[in-house]
Design a protein around this motif. Structure first.
Motif, mmCIF file in Angstrom:
data_model
loop_
_atom_site.group_PDB
_atom_site.id
_atom_site.type_symbol
_atom_site.label_atom_id
_atom_site.label_comp_id
_atom_site.label_asym_id
_atom_site.label_seq_id
_atom_site.Cartn_x
_atom_site.Cartn_y
_atom_site.Cartn_z
ATOM 1 N N HIS B 65 0.938 -1.064 -0.301
ATOM 2 C CA HIS B 65 0.027 -0.094 0.275
ATOM 3 C C HIS B 65 0.176 0.815 0.249
ATOM 4 C CE1 HIS B 65 -2.584 -3.213 1.855
ATOM 5 N NE2 HIS B 65 -3.336 -2.745 0.646
ATOM 6 N N ILE B 66 1.728 1.842 0.738
ATOM 7 C CA ILE B 66 2.626 2.241 0.744
ATOM 8 C C ILE B 66 3.899 2.488 -0.418
ATOM 9 C CG2 ILE B 66 4.740 3.082 1.726
ATOM 10 C CD1 ILE B 66 2.247 2.539 4.308
ATOM 11 N N THR B 67 4.656 1.663 -1.310
ATOM 12 C CA THR B 67 4.568 1.740 -2.934
ATOM 13 C C THR B 67 2.900 2.640 -3.525
ATOM 14 O OG1 THR B 67 4.319 -0.578 -3.018
ATOM 15 C CG2 THR B 67 5.665 0.030 -2.157
ATOM 16 N N GLU B 68 2.052 2.005 -2.813
ATOM 17 C CA GLU B 68 1.553 2.353 -4.119
ATOM 18 C C GLU B 68 0.892 4.251 -3.937
ATOM 19 O OE1 GLU B 68 -2.183 0.086 -3.973
ATOM 20 O OE2 GLU B 68 -3.006 1.940 -4.603
ATOM 21 N N LEU B 69 1.258 4.452 -2.609
ATOM 22 C CA LEU B 69 1.179 6.473 -2.240
ATOM 23 C C LEU B 69 2.397 6.588 -2.904
ATOM 24 C CD1 LEU B 69 0.216 8.104 -0.553
ATOM 25 C CD2 LEU B 69 1.586 7.394 1.501
ATOM 26 N N GLU B 70 3.295 6.166 -2.673
ATOM 27 C CA GLU B 70 4.357 6.462 -3.572
ATOM 28 C C GLU B 70 4.649 6.404 -4.846
ATOM 29 O OE1 GLU B 70 9.118 5.081 -3.299
ATOM 30 O OE2 GLU B 70 8.436 4.320 -4.841
ATOM 31 N N MET B 71 4.200 5.486 -5.900
ATOM 32 C CA MET B 71 3.928 5.866 -7.117
ATOM 33 C C MET B 71 2.643 6.717 -7.653
ATOM 34 S SD MET B 71 2.948 2.052 -9.041
ATOM 35 C CE MET B 71 3.044 2.163 -11.270
ATOM 36 N N ILE B 72 1.680 6.899 -7.077
ATOM 37 C CA ILE B 72 0.671 8.039 -7.292
ATOM 38 C C ILE B 72 1.521 9.638 -7.141
ATOM 39 C CG2 ILE B 72 -1.573 9.190 -5.748
ATOM 40 C CD1 ILE B 72 -2.551 6.918 -4.798
ATOM 41 N N TYR B 73 2.466 9.634 -6.226
ATOM 42 C CA TYR B 73 3.193 11.383 -6.115
ATOM 43 C C TYR B 73 3.925 11.282 -6.674
ATOM 44 C CZ TYR B 73 6.640 13.997 -4.399
ATOM 45 O OH TYR B 73 8.211 14.889 -5.021
ATOM 46 N N ILE B 74 4.812 9.827 -7.435
ATOM 47 C CA ILE B 74 5.703 9.877 -8.333
ATOM 48 C C ILE B 74 4.998 10.271 -9.534
ATOM 49 C CG2 ILE B 74 6.936 8.534 -9.809
ATOM 50 C CD1 ILE B 74 8.782 9.106 -7.342
ATOM 51 N N ILE B 75 3.841 10.096 -9.763
ATOM 52 C CA ILE B 75 2.823 10.203 -11.422
ATOM 53 C C ILE B 75 2.196 11.923 -11.125
ATOM 54 C CG2 ILE B 75 0.985 9.382 -12.530
ATOM 55 C CD1 ILE B 75 0.876 6.471 -11.717
ATOM 56 N N GLU B 76 2.211 11.474 -9.902
ATOM 57 C CA GLU B 76 1.791 13.473 -10.589
ATOM 58 C C GLU B 76 3.498 14.647 -10.094
ATOM 59 O OE1 GLU B 76 -1.139 15.211 -8.959
ATOM 60 O OE2 GLU B 76 -1.792 12.519 -10.072
ATOM 61 N N ASN B 77 4.231 14.094 -9.771
ATOM 62 C CA ASN B 77 5.445 14.812 -10.235
ATOM 63 C C ASN B 77 7.026 14.202 -10.602
ATOM 64 O OD1 ASN B 77 4.013 16.750 -8.019
ATOM 65 N ND2 ASN B 77 4.386 14.964 -7.057
ATOM 66 N N PRO B 78 6.576 13.627 -11.934
ATOM 67 C CA PRO B 78 7.769 12.803 -12.505
ATOM 68 C C PRO B 78 8.547 13.983 -12.897
ATOM 69 C CG PRO B 78 6.295 13.322 -13.949
ATOM 70 C CD PRO B 78 5.432 14.130 -13.230
ATOM 71 N N ASN B 79 8.437 14.795 -13.131
ATOM 72 C CA ASN B 79 9.929 15.208 -13.116
ATOM 73 C C ASN B 79 11.218 15.745 -12.344
ATOM 74 O OD1 ASN B 79 8.598 15.949 -15.462
ATOM 75 N ND2 ASN B 79 7.343 17.943 -14.867
ATOM 76 N N GLN B 80 11.520 14.680 -11.667
ATOM 77 C CA GLN B 80 12.134 14.211 -10.518
ATOM 78 C C GLN B 80 13.231 13.013 -11.224
ATOM 79 O OE1 GLN B 80 11.005 13.975 -6.269
ATOM 80 N NE2 GLN B 80 8.733 13.739 -7.526
ATOM 81 N N GLY B 81 14.457 13.157 -10.458
ATOM 82 C CA GLY B 81 15.352 12.188 -10.892
ATOM 83 C C GLY B 81 15.520 12.541 -12.782
ATOM 84 N N MET B 82 16.578 11.032 -12.146
ATOM 85 C CA MET B 82 17.090 11.436 -14.088
ATOM 86 C C MET B 82 16.268 10.230 -14.833
ATOM 87 S SD MET B 82 18.782 13.178 -16.072
ATOM 88 C CE MET B 82 20.370 13.818 -16.343
ATOM 89 N N TRP B 83 15.911 11.368 -16.123
ATOM 90 C CA TRP B 83 14.938 10.058 -16.911
ATOM 91 C C TRP B 83 16.129 9.374 -18.264
ATOM 92 C CZ3 TRP B 83 10.360 7.542 -15.824
ATOM 93 C CH2 TRP B 83 10.062 8.353 -14.859
ATOM 94 N N HIS B 84 15.444 8.383 -18.372
ATOM 95 C CA HIS B 84 16.341 7.970 -19.388
ATOM 96 C C HIS B 84 15.508 7.561 -21.102
ATOM 97 C CE1 HIS B 84 20.057 8.395 -18.020
ATOM 98 N NE2 HIS B 84 19.219 7.739 -16.666
ATOM 99 N N GLY B 85 15.315 8.259 -22.570
ATOM 100 C CA GLY B 85 14.640 7.447 -22.917
ATOM 101 C C GLY B 85 15.290 5.788 -24.202
ATOM 102 N N PHE B 86 14.725 5.444 -24.084
ATOM 103 C CA PHE B 86 14.962 3.810 -24.671
ATOM 104 C C PHE B 86 13.977 3.930 -26.017
ATOM 105 C CE2 PHE B 86 18.034 2.162 -22.634
ATOM 106 C CZ PHE B 86 17.985 2.942 -21.268
ATOM 107 N N GLN B 87 14.489 3.211 -27.472
ATOM 108 C CA GLN B 87 13.695 2.944 -28.514
ATOM 109 C C GLN B 87 13.763 1.486 -28.818
ATOM 110 O OE1 GLN B 87 14.625 5.212 -31.488
ATOM 111 N NE2 GLN B 87 12.778 4.852 -32.508
ATOM 112 N N LEU B 88 12.115 1.176 -28.808
ATOM 113 C CA LEU B 88 12.142 -0.205 -29.350
ATOM 114 C C LEU B 88 12.898 -0.922 -30.922
ATOM 115 C CD1 LEU B 88 8.838 -0.867 -27.248
ATOM 116 C CD2 LEU B 88 11.668 -1.993 -27.098
#
Lengths: 184, 334
Positions: B65-88
């Motif tokens: 349940h806690i990880t679900e809370l974390e996920m909600i927070y990250i989905i609302e604020n995705p602009n943190q940490g370093m994101w990398h793009g990949f192509q299939l």
């Protein structure tokens, strides 16, 4: 060579035209708006980035009474562009119809040699050097006010004063010990 | 609730800014209405955390349940940490017809096969993106929830965005994704940044683009700013041309927010004034990095104000045209 000539066209009645040359094209717009606002008798501001001016506008362009070179001391490119543009001015302009306007002279991060070289350039050409502050409206208004004063004399709208006379009073001088300036 | 779960909740509460706390807890929906009302959001955060911990204990909430809370927070604020793009790459025939449940099952099955102790959460966001949260363990330890990996994938597109994955787990994640999406391989798109929306917009070309035209005059319907007849611009055509070329290379309006562009040079040194370095056989290795809070905006301004010469060099325009910000330049080209 397409030199800009001061006396090749007829002057207009109650008009004075000023050419603002600036590489970055930012301050000149603000200055132009303020100058036009301050002075209700018709005056046309012509804005350019560098000389030579395009040939297509040669016919419709009015007679330019004062050429102002705006140099931002924070950028070396600004100074170099002004220097290269100087070559396209007829020598007739340097008798009181050219002025240098410098911004950011108080800025600490600006190398002091740049201001010294601008001063030397202005002094060698016998032109006045004005310092302006371009970030606040008061600074822009003050600069516009001073430019208007010089413009009116250069255009012949002030009786008993000519551009040449004024420039002997206002031209930039460089003290001889400016190379040995130190702040101890 | 055991210690590690408590620590997870405490860490999470420290991360979430106070203004968003109430909305996120509402979205979470694991606390009853009375419980939520009993939380006083004007108290200092550490008091609130204690209170929340007590409530969670009462309700018997667990790690998932806690990880679900974390996920909600990250989905609302995705602009943190370093994101990398990949192509299939190399879709197989049924790749375009993959739908959500199939993807979910396949991904979970593949990943748990590869590494037995792993915790996976998959959620579909309103804008058609699938969010996956993976916490990695190994064969002997339980999944470690304090350093999860987040993956965002839009179904039917060949793009995947990942943050927080270590090099140890990257090949496992790649393999699971490739199998689940029915492509044959995944390659690095060489695009990374802090802002997920920017990276996504850049790769999927969702920003306002300007296309070259033969008649660049603005449309007549646009109301021009009333120009003072006393002010004339001498070199207006040049300015317009520069602006047009800048917008063609980088786009118009608000641009995706990239932070860096890195060019790794592997070219030979070429400068006739320096005899010691010219003429060597090995390439002169150097790295040129452009950094800014909004790189594309700065580059567009450089071009439109004349600081960078036009036409825009392909080295700069390929940031938007190819959608990458890491380039290796060799003597034969990019």
């Amino acid at each position: 060579m397409s030199l800009l000539k001061p006396f090749s066209k007829l002057p207009g009645l109650n008009t004075a035209n000023i050419l603002l040359v600036e590489n970055e094209e930012q301050f000149q717009q603000k200055l132009a708006d303020t100058v036009v606002l301050q002075e209700k008798t018709v005056n046309v501001n012509v804005l350019a980035r560098s000389l030579p001016l395009p040939m297509e506008n040669e016919e419709s362009r009015p007679r330019i009474d004062l050429v102002v070179f705006i140099i931002h001391l924070t950028s070396e490119l600004s100074f170099q562009s002004a220097e290269t543009s100087l070559k396209y001015l007829d020598p007739g302009y340097f008798q009181g119809k050219v002025c240098f306007l410098v911004t950011n002279a108080r800025n600490v991060s600006v190398p002091p040699e740049r201001l010294v070289s601008v001063r030397k350039l202005a002094a060698s050409l016998h032109c006045p050097l004005l310092c302006a502050e371009d970030q606040t409206t008061e600074g822009v208004t003050t600069a516009a006010h001073r430019l208007l004063a010089i413009l009116k004399v250069a255009a012949g709208l002030v009786p008993m004063a000519t551009g040449l006379y004024l420039s002997t009073l206002t031209r930039c001088t460089v003290p001889s010990d400016i190379d040995q300036q130190n702040f101890e | 609730m055991d210690d590690s779960t408590k620590r997870l909740l405490q860490r999470l509460m420290r991360r979430i800014p106070s203004q968003m706390l109430q909305t996120i807890l509402d979205k979470w929906a694991h606390l009853s209405r009375e419980d939520l009302h009993s939380l006083d959001f004007t108290q200092p955060k550490w008091v609130l955390t204690e209170h929340l911990l007590a409530l969670c204990e009462e309700n018997g909430l667990r790690v998932k349940h806690i990880t679900e809370l974390e996920m909600i927070y990250i989905i609302e604020n995705p602009n943190q940490g370093m994101w990398h793009g990949f192509q299939l790459l190399d879709a197989e025939e049924d790749a375009p017809s993959i739908e959500l449940t199939q993807f979910k099952e396949q991904f979970k099955a593949n990943l748990t096969e590869l590494i037995s102790h792993v915790s996976i959460k998959i959620k579909k966001h309103t804008d058609e993106a699938i969010w996956i949260r993976v916490a990695w363990g190994d064969n002997f330890t339980k999944p470690y929830h304090l350093k999860p990996t987040y993956v965002v994938h839009h179904l039917q597109t060949p793009y995947v965005f990942v943050t927080g994955v270590t090099s140890k787990h990257k090949p496992l994640l790649n393999q699971a994704l490739v199998l689940a999406t029915r492509y044959s391989s995944m390659k690095d798109a060489h695009l990374s940044g802090r802002n997920l929306t920017a990276i996504r917009d850049l790769l999927m070309r969702q920003y306002q683009q300007v296309f070259p035209t033969k008649h660049p005059k603005p449309l007549q319907e646009k109301n021009p700013v009333p120009r003072n007849p006393n002010i004339e611009k001498e070199q207006a055509e040049n300015t317009e041309n520069r602006l047009q070329m800048a917008c063609e290379a980088f786009g118009d309006g608000t641009l995706p927010q990239l932070q860096k562009a890195v060019y790794k040079l592997e070219t030979k040194f070429r400068d006739n004034s320096n005899k010691t370095l010219t003429g060597r056989e090995e390439p002169f290795r150097g790295v040129v990095e452009f950094a800014s809070t909004n790189l594309l905006e700065s580059l567009r301004h450089c071009v439109s104000s004349g600081m960078a010469s036009t036409p825009v060099t392909p080295l700069l325009s390929s940031i938007t045209q190819k959608g990458r910000n890491y380039f290796v330049i060799t003597d034969k080209g990019v």
